[in-house]
Write a protein that holds these residues in place. Structure first.
Motif, PDB file in Angstrom:
ATOM      1  N   PHE A 230      -6.014   4.734 -24.386  1.00 45.22           N
ATOM      2  CA  PHE A 230      -6.012   5.534 -23.169  1.00 45.22           C
ATOM      3  C   PHE A 230      -7.399   6.101 -22.873  1.00 45.22           C
ATOM      4  O   PHE A 230      -7.915   5.973 -21.761  1.00 45.22           O
ATOM      5  CB  PHE A 230      -4.987   6.671 -23.260  1.00 45.22           C
ATOM      6  N   VAL A 231      -8.008   6.714 -23.882  1.00 45.72           N
ATOM      7  CA  VAL A 231      -9.334   7.316 -23.681  1.00 45.72           C
ATOM      8  C   VAL A 231     -10.349   6.226 -23.344  1.00 45.72           C
ATOM      9  O   VAL A 231     -11.178   6.381 -22.441  1.00 45.72           O
ATOM     10  CB  VAL A 231      -9.771   8.107 -24.938  1.00 45.72           C
ATOM     11  N   ALA A 232     -10.253   5.096 -24.061  1.00 42.33           N
ATOM     12  CA  ALA A 232     -11.189   3.989 -23.823  1.00 42.33           C
ATOM     13  C   ALA A 232     -11.104   3.513 -22.378  1.00 42.33           C
ATOM     14  O   ALA A 232     -12.116   3.227 -21.743  1.00 42.33           O
ATOM     15  CB  ALA A 232     -10.896   2.844 -24.783  1.00 42.33           C
ATOM     16  N   GLY A 233      -9.891   3.441 -21.840  1.00 44.30           N
ATOM     17  CA  GLY A 233      -9.704   2.943 -20.479  1.00 44.30           C
ATOM     18  C   GLY A 233      -9.976   3.999 -19.418  1.00 44.30           C
ATOM     19  O   GLY A 233     -10.315   3.682 -18.288  1.00 44.30           O
ATOM     20  N   PHE A 234      -9.835   5.270 -19.790  1.00 42.25           N
ATOM     21  CA  PHE A 234      -9.980   6.355 -18.802  1.00 42.25           C
ATOM     22  C   PHE A 234     -11.440   6.699 -18.542  1.00 42.25           C
ATOM     23  O   PHE A 234     -11.837   6.984 -17.422  1.00 42.25           O
ATOM     24  CB  PHE A 234      -9.225   7.596 -19.282  1.00 42.25           C
ATOM     25  N   ILE A 235     -12.239   6.690 -19.603  1.00 41.72           N
ATOM     26  CA  ILE A 235     -13.656   7.044 -19.475  1.00 41.72           C
ATOM     27  C   ILE A 235     -14.469   5.775 -19.252  1.00 41.72           C
ATOM     28  O   ILE A 235     -14.380   4.833 -20.029  1.00 41.72           O
ATOM     29  CB  ILE A 235     -14.144   7.772 -20.753  1.00 41.72           C
ATOM     30  N   GLY A 236     -15.288   5.785 -18.197  1.00 41.22           N
ATOM     31  CA  GLY A 236     -16.105   4.609 -17.898  1.00 41.22           C
ATOM     32  C   GLY A 236     -15.658   3.966 -16.599  1.00 41.22           C
ATOM     33  O   GLY A 236     -14.461   3.816 -16.365  1.00 41.22           O
ATOM     34  N   SER A 237     -16.639   3.633 -15.761  1.00 42.03           N
ATOM     35  CA  SER A 237     -16.316   3.027 -14.474  1.00 42.03           C
ATOM     36  C   SER A 237     -17.386   1.994 -14.116  1.00 42.03           C
ATOM     37  O   SER A 237     -18.565   2.342 -14.097  1.00 42.03           O
ATOM     38  CB  SER A 237     -16.273   4.112 -13.401  1.00 42.03           C
ATOM     39  N   PRO A 238     -16.983   0.723 -13.889  1.00 43.33           N
ATOM     40  CA  PRO A 238     -15.652   0.162 -14.032  1.00 43.33           C
ATOM     41  C   PRO A 238     -15.134   0.310 -15.464  1.00 43.33           C
ATOM     42  O   PRO A 238     -15.921   0.464 -16.390  1.00 43.33           O
ATOM     43  CB  PRO A 238     -15.840  -1.317 -13.683  1.00 43.33           C
ATOM     44  N   ALA A 239     -13.828   0.278 -15.584  1.00 36.71           N
ATOM     45  CA  ALA A 239     -13.198   0.582 -16.872  1.00 36.71           C
ATOM     46  C   ALA A 239     -13.456  -0.503 -17.921  1.00 36.71           C
ATOM     47  O   ALA A 239     -13.805  -1.644 -17.590  1.00 36.71           O
ATOM     48  CB  ALA A 239     -11.699   0.738 -16.664  1.00 36.71           C
ATOM     49  N   MET A 240     -13.267  -0.111 -19.183  1.00 37.79           N
ATOM     50  CA  MET A 240     -13.357  -1.070 -20.281  1.00 37.79           C
ATOM     51  C   MET A 240     -12.357  -2.210 -20.050  1.00 37.79           C
ATOM     52  O   MET A 240     -11.257  -1.986 -19.548  1.00 37.79           O
ATOM     53  CB  MET A 240     -13.033  -0.362 -21.605  1.00 37.79           C
ATOM     54  N   LEU A 272     -10.244  -5.414 -39.516  1.00 41.11           N
ATOM     55  CA  LEU A 272      -9.141  -6.236 -38.996  1.00 41.11           C
ATOM     56  C   LEU A 272      -8.250  -6.801 -40.103  1.00 41.11           C
ATOM     57  O   LEU A 272      -7.418  -7.663 -39.841  1.00 41.11           O
ATOM     58  CB  LEU A 272      -9.736  -7.385 -38.154  1.00 41.11           C
ATOM     59  N   LYS A 273      -8.399  -6.262 -41.326  1.00 44.98           N
ATOM     60  CA  LYS A 273      -7.714  -6.898 -42.463  1.00 44.98           C
ATOM     61  C   LYS A 273      -6.193  -6.895 -42.343  1.00 44.98           C
ATOM     62  O   LYS A 273      -5.542  -7.821 -42.814  1.00 44.98           O
ATOM     63  CB  LYS A 273      -8.167  -6.274 -43.789  1.00 44.98           C
ATOM     64  N   ASP A 274      -5.629  -5.879 -41.677  1.00 45.80           N
ATOM     65  CA  ASP A 274      -4.166  -5.837 -41.535  1.00 45.80           C
ATOM     66  C   ASP A 274      -3.673  -6.603 -40.310  1.00 45.80           C
ATOM     67  O   ASP A 274      -2.493  -6.555 -39.976  1.00 45.80           O
ATOM     68  CB  ASP A 274      -3.694  -4.381 -41.434  1.00 45.80           C
ATOM     69  N   PHE A 275      -4.588  -7.239 -39.611  1.00 44.23           N
ATOM     70  CA  PHE A 275      -4.197  -7.882 -38.357  1.00 44.23           C
ATOM     71  C   PHE A 275      -4.354  -9.403 -38.371  1.00 44.23           C
ATOM     72  O   PHE A 275      -4.330 -10.034 -37.324  1.00 44.23           O
ATOM     73  CB  PHE A 275      -4.991  -7.260 -37.191  1.00 44.23           C
ATOM     74  N   ARG A 276      -4.486  -9.985 -39.562  1.00 41.61           N
ATOM     75  CA  ARG A 276      -4.587 -11.447 -39.653  1.00 41.61           C
ATOM     76  C   ARG A 276      -3.301 -12.065 -39.093  1.00 41.61           C
ATOM     77  O   ARG A 276      -2.197 -11.641 -39.438  1.00 41.61           O
ATOM     78  CB  ARG A 276      -4.743 -11.905 -41.114  1.00 41.61           C
ATOM     79  N   ASP A 277      -3.460 -13.028 -38.191  1.00 41.28           N
ATOM     80  CA  ASP A 277      -2.329 -13.710 -37.556  1.00 41.28           C
ATOM     81  C   ASP A 277      -1.421 -12.755 -36.769  1.00 41.28           C
ATOM     82  O   ASP A 277      -0.239 -13.024 -36.582  1.00 41.28           O
ATOM     83  CB  ASP A 277      -1.505 -14.481 -38.596  1.00 41.28           C
ATOM     84  N   LYS A 278      -1.996 -11.639 -36.380  1.00 42.56           N
ATOM     85  CA  LYS A 278      -1.213 -10.696 -35.574  1.00 42.56           C
ATOM     86  C   LYS A 278      -1.958 -10.414 -34.279  1.00 42.56           C
ATOM     87  O   LYS A 278      -3.156 -10.657 -34.167  1.00 42.56           O
ATOM     88  CB  LYS A 278      -1.051  -9.377 -36.324  1.00 42.56           C
ATOM     89  N   GLU A 279      -1.191  -9.819 -33.337  1.00 41.17           N
ATOM     90  CA  GLU A 279      -1.813  -9.471 -32.059  1.00 41.17           C
ATOM     91  C   GLU A 279      -2.678  -8.231 -32.202  1.00 41.17           C
ATOM     92  O   GLU A 279      -2.336  -7.289 -32.936  1.00 41.17           O
ATOM     93  CB  GLU A 279      -0.734  -9.209 -31.017  1.00 41.17           C
ATOM     94  N   VAL A 280      -3.769  -8.225 -31.484  1.00 43.84           N
ATOM     95  CA  VAL A 280      -4.657  -7.075 -31.457  1.00 43.84           C
ATOM     96  C   VAL A 280      -5.269  -7.022 -30.059  1.00 43.84           C
ATOM     97  O   VAL A 280      -5.321  -8.038 -29.350  1.00 43.84           O
ATOM     98  CB  VAL A 280      -5.718  -7.219 -32.584  1.00 43.84           C
ATOM     99  N   ILE A 281      -5.669  -5.835 -29.643  1.00 43.78           N
ATOM    100  CA  ILE A 281      -6.330  -5.717 -28.335  1.00 43.78           C
ATOM    101  C   ILE A 281      -7.820  -5.512 -28.569  1.00 43.78           C
ATOM    102  O   ILE A 281      -8.214  -4.627 -29.329  1.00 43.78           O
ATOM    103  CB  ILE A 281      -5.760  -4.536 -27.521  1.00 43.78           C
ATOM    104  N   MET A 282      -8.614  -6.354 -27.925  1.00 40.54           N
ATOM    105  CA  MET A 282     -10.064  -6.180 -28.016  1.00 40.54           C
ATOM    106  C   MET A 282     -10.559  -5.516 -26.725  1.00 40.54           C
ATOM    107  O   MET A 282     -10.206  -5.940 -25.626  1.00 40.54           O
ATOM    108  CB  MET A 282     -10.761  -7.534 -28.189  1.00 40.54           C
ATOM    109  N   GLY A 283     -11.347  -4.465 -26.868  1.00 39.97           N
ATOM    110  CA  GLY A 283     -11.923  -3.784 -25.706  1.00 39.97           C
ATOM    111  C   GLY A 283     -13.416  -4.069 -25.616  1.00 39.97           C
ATOM    112  O   GLY A 283     -14.112  -4.016 -26.625  1.00 39.97           O
TER     113      GLY A 283
END
Ligand code: ADP
Length: 366
Positions: A230-240, A272-283
């Motif tokens: 939320f904070v990542a997307g709210f601060i910054g224009s254009p957004a992350m 990213l060690k707990d996210f192997r073969d899993k979905e993650v969001i990159m900003g």
């Protein structure tokens, strides 16, 4: 001058709507703190509770280390400036500014001294005999500020005071209020929904969402180290930009999304060690996706093909928009090359400046 502290403050309207949930916040003496968040997140409620205009459901509010939970507004030694100015139309500027002092039975010459001094600070001395209707929006807002200044309160509270002004005047008044803070050296708490206003005015910014404080930090820390999606997307224009993808490791560490396939540096492996073969969001912020023909450097990813949807030439920079079936993305570039809509270009991602978020919790991966 005073500090303001909130301890586990909760506000529930009519036993139903939780407008603020367990807010903990420390505002130091002389700090300029901005409360920011989308409409309905609870910023006005929080400000009004500090002012004493709204009862709190549980928790404690302390001004200058003194509990004020049940103290009426007039005894809290605060002054509030509202969006709609709330000036008396039948009174002159002088009388509008003097009104609060007259009510408190200040001597006449003290009132004159204080009003004249405030008018001088705000550069409205020449309008003291006018009625509010003979003033522009910006001048009226100065009178509203003046009425707060003459009280010499411990804390100033501002509730979206610039929302009724046009864009240019808003920028001017924003600078004026900043200067006023330097001059008066008083604690100020300022509510806005506008992240640019928040970033340019606050020493410290409080980001609210759904009645919950998300992060309290300096403007640049919020920009560079957002705690969640939320904070990542709210601060910054254009957004992350946010890319939903998967992390894979077979020898190399890779991130695959609809648009981008990135070979990540090993240094991100731990994160990213707990996210192997899993979905993650990159900003990725728009300024960290580069037109490959203009960029170089060792943290730059391999070229990624995109198709330009829209080009916005702002003048000093250009925004290029591209998309996949679900989302739009933006990259920001210097005005050296003007790409055209429909053009295919190669871009690269600055791999030192990518953020990762857990899609289940929205938290940023540390
Ligand atoms: P913001 O200032 O961030 O727009 P508010 O503090 O005005 O948010 O409102 C926060 C939440 O509380 C919203 O859901 C709003 O509808 C609700 N709310 C605000 N005032 C009242 C009220 N007097 N009675 C009931 N609900 C209210």
């Amino acid at each position: 001058m005073a500090s303001v502290q909130l301890k586990q403050v909760t506000k529930i309207y009519d036993g139903k709507v939780t407008a603020i949930r367990n807010a903990d916040l420390m505002i130091e003496d002389r700090e300029f703190v901005v409360l920011v968040g989308p409409s309905g997140c609870g910023k006005s409620t929080l400000l009004r509770m500090i002012a004493g205009l709204e009862e709190i459901s549980s928790g404690e509010i302390l001004i200058d280390s003194k509990k004020v939970n049940t103290l009426p507004p007039k005894d809290r030694d605060i002054a509030m400036v509202f969006q709609n100015y709330a000036l008396y139309p039948h009174m002159t500027v002088f009388d509008n500014m003097a009104f609060g002092l007259k009510l408190r039975k200040f001597p006449k010459n003290e009132i004159r001294t204080r009003v004249t001094e405030a008018a001088r600070i705000l550069d409205i001395e020449q309008y003291l005999d006018r009625k509010p209707k003979a003033l522009s929006g910006g001048q009226r807002q100065r009178v509203a500020l003046g009425r707060a200044i003459v009280r010499k309160p411990k804390v100033f509270l501002f509730d979206e005071p610039l929302s009724n002004l046009d864009a240019k005047l808003r920028v001017q008044m924003r600078i004026e209020i900043n200067k006023l803070h330097h001059k008066l050296q008083t604690t100020m708490i300022y509510v806005t929904h506008d992240q640019i206003e928040a970033m340019t005015m606050g020493d410290k910014i409080v980001i609210l969402k759904d009645g919950v404080i998300q992060q309290v930090d300096s403007p640049l820390n919020l920009y560079n180290e957002p705690i969640n999606l939320f904070v990542a997307g709210f601060i910054g224009s254009p957004a992350m930009n946010f890319f939903l993808g998967r992390v894979e490791q077979n020898g190399e560490l890779n991130f695959h999304s609809k648009l981008f396939n990135l070979n990540l540096p090993e240094s991100l492996g731990q994160k990213l060690k707990d996210f192997r073969d899993k979905e993650v969001i990159m900003g990725v912020r728009p300024e960290h996706i580069h037109d490959i023909s203009l960029s170089s450097g060792k943290s730059i990813s391999k070229p990624q093909k995109i198709k330009v949807d829209v080009v916005e030439p702002i003048g000093n920079e250009i925004f290029v928009y591209f998309s996949d079936p679900e989302n739009n993305y933006c990259l920001r570039m210097a005005p050296d090359i003007l790409h055209q809509a429909g053009e295919n270009i190669d871009v690269a991602v600055d791999l030192n400046r990518v953020y990762f978020f857990d899609p289940r919790t929205d938290k940023r991966l540390a």
